[in-house]
Scaffold this active site. Sequence first.
Site, PDB file in Angstrom:
ATOM      1  N   LYS A 169       0.813  -1.538  -0.431  1.00 34.64           N
ATOM      2  CA  LYS A 169      -0.195   0.060   0.158  1.00 34.64           C
ATOM      3  C   LYS A 169       0.958   1.193   0.304  1.00 34.64           C
ATOM      4  O   LYS A 169       0.515   2.637  -1.031  1.00 34.64           O
ATOM      5  CB  LYS A 169      -1.362  -0.156   1.326  1.00 34.64           C
ATOM      6  CG  LYS A 169      -2.411   1.486   1.660  1.00 34.64           C
ATOM      7  CD  LYS A 169      -2.584   1.121  -0.136  1.00 34.64           C
ATOM      8  CE  LYS A 169      -3.574   2.867  -0.098  1.00 34.64           C
ATOM      9  NZ  LYS A 169      -3.485   3.590   1.037  1.00 34.64           N
ATOM     10  N   GLU A 176       0.161   7.009  -6.565  1.00 37.26           N
ATOM     11  CA  GLU A 176      -0.701   7.259  -6.429  1.00 37.26           C
ATOM     12  C   GLU A 176      -0.432   8.993  -7.108  1.00 37.26           C
ATOM     13  O   GLU A 176      -0.926  10.238  -7.861  1.00 37.26           O
ATOM     14  CB  GLU A 176      -1.611   7.843  -5.486  1.00 37.26           C
ATOM     15  CG  GLU A 176      -2.904   8.547  -4.983  1.00 37.26           C
ATOM     16  CD  GLU A 176      -3.492   8.114  -3.987  1.00 37.26           C
ATOM     17  OE1 GLU A 176      -3.524   6.728  -4.009  1.00 37.26           O
ATOM     18  OE2 GLU A 176      -3.400   8.666  -2.841  1.00 37.26           O
TER      19      GLU A 176
END
Length: 299
Positions: A169, A176
């Site tokens: 993550k 991102e």
Amino acid sequence: MQLGLIGLGRMGRIVVDRTLAAGHDVVAFDLDDAAVERAADAGAEPADSIDDFVDRLGATKRIWLMVPAGDAIDVTLEELEPHLDGDDIVVDGGNSYFEDSVRRAESCPAAYLDCGTSGGPAGAELGFSLMVGGPQWAYDELEPVFDAVATGPDGHERMGAAGSGHYVKMIHNGVEYALMQTYGEGFELLHEGRYDLDLEAVASVWNNGAVIRSWLLELCEEAFREEGTDLGTVADRIEGGSTGTWTVQEALEQEVPLPLIYTALSERFGSRADDGRFSRRLANRLRYGFGRHEVPRRE
Ligand SMILES: NC(=O)C1=CN([C@@H]2O[C@H](COP(=O)(O)OP(=O)(O)OC[C@H]3O[C@@H](n4cnc5c(N)ncnc54)[C@H](O)[C@@H]3O)[C@@H](O)[C@H]2O)C=CC1
Ligand SMILES: O=C(CO)[C@H](O)[C@H](O)COP(=O)(O)O
């Protein structure tokens, strides 16, 4: 299955709602009484303290933490741990640093799953993408809950040993940052460039079949629709940054070059300078120093 949920904010509340909707029972606790009341209105069993919370859980406890990363996790675990044993499972669904998760997995009496959660509050309708680290048996045991919270069985996967879920993550968030930066640069050039363009229309047409279509690009389209093509009053300041910082630190340790992610992270830091970047101001003044170029001054 019965799930105990601690942390009923933007993300935790979605975990509650999706778990209830799948027919499971939820015991809910948060430091914020109003959040507990809202979860109770939605069908969860409210708890008014950690002691009350553990009393309401069955002998075998399945607990999901959705509190902010850092101290809130350690404080909560400290209170929970006297009530836990090896048959119990604790999931940390937040953005914890993966090495903290490894440490917690080693000291927690229960099986500990570190679960990277992507999709954000805006992704609630579809369900989340879940990246889980920790013991296989605990992952298998919680599969019905992961099915409910994720987009379905394809929306979650066990990544590997303790820490691996939050590791994946963390790097997801680095990606991102870089994607946001590159969309930002493209739209900035379109905005400043030769044509008077409607950026919502550009984003819309790109989202229909273009190579660079994506959910982030759909969010660009939404932003131009709601704020206007020049983004109206949106400030040029970007908050956040912890997950991107960890990604860059890890890249340095592993000697893997990540220039795009590093640049995106440093743009965030640079955006926070109160009155412009000092380095840009010095470069401005140095151009006068060597070239006697005019120095643009602040108002
Ligand atoms: N918002 C997002 O887009 C995403 C957030 N995350 C992660 O999920 C976690 C939760 O994030 P959000 O729901 O956005 O935060 P939030 O701030 O909306 O909610 C956090 C909740 O935890 C409660 N809380 C804080 N300390 C507590 C404690 N010691 N005991 C009980 N309750 C406590 C707060 O009262 C609040 O209701 C964070 O680790 C965040 O980084 C992960 C993916 C996406
Ligand atoms: O995990 C997320 C999205 O995937 C969260 O929105 C997170 O808060 C974003 O990270 P940062 O605060 O570093 O921008």
